[in-house]
Scaffold this active site. Structure first.
Site, mmCIF file in Angstrom:
data_model
loop_
_atom_site.group_PDB
_atom_site.id
_atom_site.type_symbol
_atom_site.label_atom_id
_atom_site.label_comp_id
_atom_site.label_asym_id
_atom_site.label_seq_id
_atom_site.Cartn_x
_atom_site.Cartn_y
_atom_site.Cartn_z
ATOM 1 N N SER A 1 -3.454 -7.644 2.569
ATOM 2 C CA SER A 1 -3.664 -7.566 4.029
ATOM 3 C C SER A 1 -4.234 -8.874 4.566
ATOM 4 O O SER A 1 -3.844 -9.338 5.642
ATOM 5 C CB SER A 1 -4.620 -6.420 4.365
ATOM 6 O OG SER A 1 -4.067 -5.192 3.995
ATOM 7 N N LYS B 1 -17.865 -7.045 9.664
ATOM 8 C CA LYS B 1 -17.602 -7.824 10.887
ATOM 9 C C LYS B 1 -16.158 -8.299 10.954
ATOM 10 O O LYS B 1 -15.648 -8.589 12.003
ATOM 11 C CB LYS B 1 -18.502 -9.065 10.895
ATOM 12 C CG LYS B 1 -19.952 -8.768 11.185
ATOM 13 C CD LYS B 1 -20.742 -10.076 11.206
ATOM 14 C CE LYS B 1 -22.183 -9.821 10.790
ATOM 15 N NZ LYS B 1 -22.747 -10.879 9.977
ATOM 16 N N HIS C 1 0.843 -1.203 0.000
ATOM 17 C CA HIS C 1 0.000 0.000 0.000
ATOM 18 C C HIS C 1 0.881 1.257 0.000
ATOM 19 O O HIS C 1 0.632 2.205 -0.746
ATOM 20 C CB HIS C 1 -0.866 0.059 1.271
ATOM 21 C CG HIS C 1 -1.933 -0.982 1.362
ATOM 22 N ND1 HIS C 1 -2.120 -1.756 2.493
ATOM 23 C CD2 HIS C 1 -2.895 -1.371 0.486
ATOM 24 C CE1 HIS C 1 -3.148 -2.577 2.306
ATOM 25 N NE2 HIS C 1 -3.632 -2.368 1.092
ATOM 26 N N ARG D 1 -2.118 -5.854 -8.848
ATOM 27 C CA ARG D 1 -1.081 -6.850 -8.568
ATOM 28 C C ARG D 1 -0.939 -7.851 -9.699
ATOM 29 O O ARG D 1 0.143 -8.292 -10.026
ATOM 30 C CB ARG D 1 -1.409 -7.608 -7.268
ATOM 31 C CG ARG D 1 -1.207 -6.784 -6.036
ATOM 32 C CD ARG D 1 -1.831 -7.445 -4.849
ATOM 33 N NE ARG D 1 -3.273 -7.526 -5.005
ATOM 34 C CZ ARG D 1 -4.142 -7.668 -4.016
ATOM 35 N NH1 ARG D 1 -3.700 -7.779 -2.788
ATOM 36 N NH2 ARG D 1 -5.432 -7.714 -4.234
#
Ligand code: PNS
Length: 164
Positions: free
Chosen positions: A127, A41, A17, A90
């Site tokens: 991530s 969530k 990032h 990517r």
């Protein structure tokens, strides 16, 4: 003033990032890193924590600021005078969905999407994978800033303790 946004969930921010933000900052007068705070969530870090980590990670870039946003990204762009959305690509597999989002966003407001190819050393980085690898004890220290690595290790330890 040419202003761009680098949007994302950043849960947590990775070196990939930061590479994209840095390169965007060289292309635009101002870059806003926009942390999506829409309810989900599955976040490991709260919106405030993710924003704070981004602020620390981007502290060295003079023309970069960090903000949170909820709702539509295009509304955030309109409200902040942003002409371009910068996204890292990517692999070809990213392209289908990113193209769809770029075209949807362009249909909603007058905003251009600029795709920046991810640097090869970060082409596998996400991530979600960083979290998974760290959760199972893998070494992700080269993939995120040191302070993020510490926060990640602490949060995963807290989670493991809470879950018994
Ligand atoms: O890091 P991510 O999870 O890939 O980021 C996705 C993000 C936050 C950039 C994307 O989900 C988004 O733009 N969300 C805001 C809601 C929105 O505008 N949705 C319509 C997209 S066409």
């Amino acid at each position: 003033m040419r202003r761009a946004v680098c949007p994302g969930s950043f849960d947590p921010v990775t070196n990939g990032h930061i590479d994209i933000v840095q390169r965007a900052s060289a292309l635009f007068d101002e870059v806003v890193v926009a942390v999506g705070v829409n309810k989900s969530k599955n976040r490991l870090f709260s919106a405030e924590e993710r924003i704070e980590m981004l602020r620390e990670a981007c502290a060295g870039f003079d023309n970069v600021r960090v903000d949170g946003f909820s709702g539509l990204l295009t509304d955030f762009c309109t409200e902040n005078g942003i002409q371009a959305i910068v996204k890292g690509l990517r692999a070809v597999s990213d392209f289908d969905y990113e193209l769809q989002m770029a075209q949807m966003n362009a249909s909603l407001t007058d905003v251009e999407t600029v795709f920046v190819p991810t640097s090869p050393e970060y082409s596998f980085l996400a991530s979600s994978l960083v979290k998974e690898v760290a959760m199972f004890g893998g070494d992700v220290s080269a993939l995120v800033p040191a302070f993020v690595h510490r926060a990640l290790t602490e949060r995963l330890a807290e989670r493991a303790t809470a879950e018994g």
